[in-house]
Write an enzyme that holds these catalytic residues in place. Structure first.
Site, PDB file in Angstrom:
ATOM      1  N   HIS A 195      -7.332   3.367   3.390  1.00 15.68           N
ATOM      2  CA  HIS A 195      -7.207   4.141   4.618  1.00 15.68           C
ATOM      3  C   HIS A 195      -8.585   4.438   5.241  1.00 15.68           C
ATOM      4  CE1 HIS A 195      -3.137   4.945   3.118  1.00 15.68           C
ATOM      5  NE2 HIS A 195      -2.834   5.547   4.250  1.00 15.68           N
ATOM      6  N   CYS A 198     -10.750   3.488  -0.720  1.00 10.48           N
ATOM      7  CA  CYS A 198      -9.365   3.767  -0.328  1.00 10.48           C
ATOM      8  C   CYS A 198      -9.141   2.967   0.951  1.00 10.48           C
ATOM      9  CB  CYS A 198      -9.169   5.256  -0.063  1.00 10.48           C
ATOM     10  SG  CYS A 198      -7.559   5.642   0.670  1.00 10.48           S
ATOM     11  N   GLU A 242      -2.594   9.070   8.177  1.00  6.22           N
ATOM     12  CA  GLU A 242      -1.177   8.720   8.336  1.00  6.22           C
ATOM     13  C   GLU A 242      -0.597   9.418   9.569  1.00  6.22           C
ATOM     14  OE1 GLU A 242       1.101   6.702   6.598  1.00  6.22           O
ATOM     15  OE2 GLU A 242      -0.510   5.883   5.348  1.00  6.22           O
ATOM     16  N   CYS A 300      -4.243  -1.371  -2.206  1.00  9.41           N
ATOM     17  CA  CYS A 300      -4.306   0.072  -2.409  1.00  9.41           C
ATOM     18  C   CYS A 300      -5.200   0.286  -3.619  1.00  9.41           C
ATOM     19  CB  CYS A 300      -2.902   0.617  -2.673  1.00  9.41           C
ATOM     20  SG  CYS A 300      -2.848   2.381  -3.008  1.00  9.41           S
ATOM     21  N   ASP A 342       0.868  -1.180   0.000  1.00 11.22           N
ATOM     22  CA  ASP A 342       0.000   0.000   0.000  1.00 11.22           C
ATOM     23  C   ASP A 342       0.904   1.229   0.000  1.00 11.22           C
ATOM     24  OD1 ASP A 342      -2.652   1.321   0.368  1.00 11.22           O
ATOM     25  OD2 ASP A 342      -1.765   1.999   2.240  1.00 11.22           O
ATOM     26  N   SER A 343       0.301   2.381  -0.262  1.00  8.49           N
ATOM     27  CA  SER A 343       1.078   3.624  -0.220  1.00  8.49           C
ATOM     28  C   SER A 343       1.510   3.965   1.214  1.00  8.49           C
ATOM     29  CB  SER A 343       0.235   4.771  -0.764  1.00  8.49           C
ATOM     30  OG  SER A 343      -0.860   4.988   0.096  1.00  8.49           O
TER      31      SER A 343
END
Ligand code: DGL
Length: 273
Positions: free
Chosen positions: A188, A186, A154, A73, A10-11
């Protein structure tokens, strides 16, 4: 081959939200995870950059020894999966977008009004909208990019006034009054489930991570690649080892997991040539 790892990337730390689903269905598989915490967010970058980053991470995971790679992701799955399959023909890739589209097409009520939310890159790709429209022309689909969510997550935030303000900014009540559900496109965003539910308790939430693992299970079964026994602890790499990444590992990963920052991460220029 059976003893090779399953790569997940994932990013950043968002891809860790697939872990509970992974552990439930594949507890004997060893995971090697890569979160590109040094370069997140991906969602506001160009397609070329997203593809280069994804190629670079896959090259790293290939060296670790993987029998399959989960792209946890949405942004990378939407933008880079074809480039990855072309560049690494021997690696089976499982993207998070396709199974989510199929699941929503199966599960949505007739005429359901669904808002798709994701990064700028995912929403601009129109992948979710276009494929869902083909499968379920009766659905009323809208889509909104929420670019401030990932940096806040994040940063370790999941609730509180900043998160509330960001939700209100991207998803004002006036707009959501006409929606039955939100598709969290997403990895996240499921971390904001409580904050979203507090503001909009009647909205149904679709989490694509919930649909990602069964396709991998089928593939491993059909190719006799299921591991019989977990041979070693999971490994979690982050390109920048933030405290939030460590905290998420402590929350979601098995206690014996290794958490590392790679010192041999190759560079993008090399892959560019
Ligand atoms: N978590 C990623 C996704 O699912 C991307 C977030 C970002 O880096 O912008 O789209």
């Amino acid at each position: 081959m059976k003893n090779l790892k399953i790569g997940i990337f994932d990013s950043g730390l968002g891809g860790l939200t697939v872990l509970p689903f992974f552990q439930e269905l594949l507890p004997k598989e060893q995971v090697v995870y890569f979160g590109d915490t040094a370069r997140t967010p991906y969602g506001s970058k160009s397609n070329r950059t997203i593809i280069n980053f994804a190629l670079e991470i896959t090259q790293f995971l290939e060296k670790e020894g993987v029998k399959a790679v989960l792209i946890a992701c949405n942004t990378v799955s939407a933008i880079a999966i074809d480039s990855l399959r072309e560049a690494f023909p021997s690696i089976p890739f499982f993207g998070i977008v396709e199974p989510a589209i199929e699941a929503v097409a199966r599960e949505a009520e007739k005429g359901e009004r669904i808002k798709i939310i994701g990064t700028r890159a995912t929403i601009s790709s129109k992948l979710y909208e276009e494929k869902l429209r083909l499968l379920r022309p009766d659905l009323e689909l809208t889509a909104t990019a929420c670019p401030t969510f990932v940096p806040l997550i994040e940063e370790g935030l999941r609730e509180g006034p900043l998160i509330k303000a960001a939700i209100d900014y991207h998803l004002p009540a006036t707009e959501l009054a006409n929606c039955d559900s939100l598709l969290l496109a997403c990895t996240h965003y499921p971390l904001l489930t409580s904050a979203i539910a507090e503001l909009y308790p009647n909205l149904k939430l679709y989490n694509p991570a919930a649909y990602l693992i069964p396709g991998l299970v089928d593939y491993l079964q059909q190719n006799a690649l299921l591991s019989n026994k977990k041979e070693a602890a999971d490994i979690f790499y982050a390109s920048d080892l933030s405290n939030n990444f460590r905290a998420m590992i402590a929350e979601l990963a098995p206690a014996e997991s290794q958490v590392l920052c790679p010192d041999n991460f190759s560079n993008v220029e090399e892959l560019d040539n």
